[in-house]
Design an enzyme around this catalytic site. Sequence first.
Site: not given
Ligand SMILES: CNc1nc2c(CCNC[C@]34C[C@H]5C[C@H](C[C@H](C5)C3)C4)c3nc(N)[nH]c(=O)c3cc2[nH]1
Ligand SMILES: [Zn+2]
Length: 377
Positions: A97, A271, A309, A311, A314, A340
Amino acid sequence: MTTVAAVTYEHIKTCQQSGARLGRVHTPHGSFDTPAFMPVGTQATVKTMSPEELKEMNAGIILSNTYHLFLRPGHELIRRAGGLHKFMNWDRAILTDSGGFQVFSLSENRKISEEGVEFRSHLNGDKLFLSPEKAMEIQNALGSDIMMAFDECPPYPASYDYVKQSTERTSRWAERCLAAHARGRDQALFAIVQGGMHEDLRKQSAADLTSMDFPGYAIGGLSVGEPKHMMYEVLEYTTPLLPTNKPRYLMGVGSPDALIEGAIRGIDMFDCVLPTRIARNGTCMTSQGRLVIRNLKHADDFGPLDPECSCYTCRNYSRAYIRHLIKAEETFGIRLTTYHNLHFLLELMKQVRQAIMDDRLLDFRDEFFARYGLFDN
Ligand SMILES: CNc1nc2c(CCNC[C@]34C[C@H]5C[C@H](C[C@H](C5)C3)C4)c3nc(N)[nH]c(=O)c3cc2[nH]1
Ligand SMILES: [Zn+2]
């Protein structure tokens, strides 16, 4: 595992009952089936899991992150290490990201301008700056197979005017990302559609970004506290605006019900930190719904977390044993719950793909909800 120079999407079939799509994404570090759940590795590791364990559960792609790795250990160090794949000994696909979202969710007193975002490190208070160009430089150094454009995820709720200004800036930032992205590398840059909960702004954002022809598109600005039905409405009018021959990635989603509902609405990639985050306090996703292992009722339950499950956890350990480890704060306990939960979501996506193959994803959804109960976050 066939590898290709760039990231491409192969459509395999569309579910005749739901319109969901079955596909494969090909990357320089191998391919993965879609709809796919991507385990999250914030600081160059999927917490407590080894790469071998992630491969055992057939994770084809994992997520990492510009913001955290920029702050620590620094992207230059990772570049000198030969990139993120080498640094963390992961030879399958990685998506990073762009860091914008984390600046807003982690750092204090940040200042946003046309140039980018000024903020203070949540680690040591240092004054730092992220911009489209900086986010490209960092992700180029990390060497991820899929890089995300630098965007702003507007807060929810936000005024129409704020979302409009922010969305238009995100489109301008996407253009700067394209220009700054080191050409010739086999890294794919995905754009992120914004527009809040407003159909006209989502249309404008999608039109801006699809006119720049990216190899893949994410839908951002969702899963930010809005009601679930609102997220599904936004998907219903946004996903059709995106090209059918490229991957669609719904960011930050989600719980088991949201993964199924997202797949039904044409999403290919997801994700979410949920499985790893709740595992650390001993909460497990099972075929009968959420299980809180600390509850006394599991103290002398010598059965598995989930009887359905298959895994590693489990097959080899009981609820009583895992509850003991979690209560004793033994790290092996969260390793078992993490293994899990990740396996559960990866397995769920495998069942979703099979349901698409059998043209019965809506029936699968009803069967799943009947047994699972709606996951409450
Ligand atoms: C939960 N809701 C939500 N997430 C969002 C994310 C992050 C996606 N996950 C990456 C991430 C974010 C954190 C936590 C883990 C590892 C790392 C840092 C990368 C996943 C988003 N990232 C970007 N660039 N733009 C969004 O609009 C957006 C909207 C979201 N709405
Ligand atoms: Zn399991």
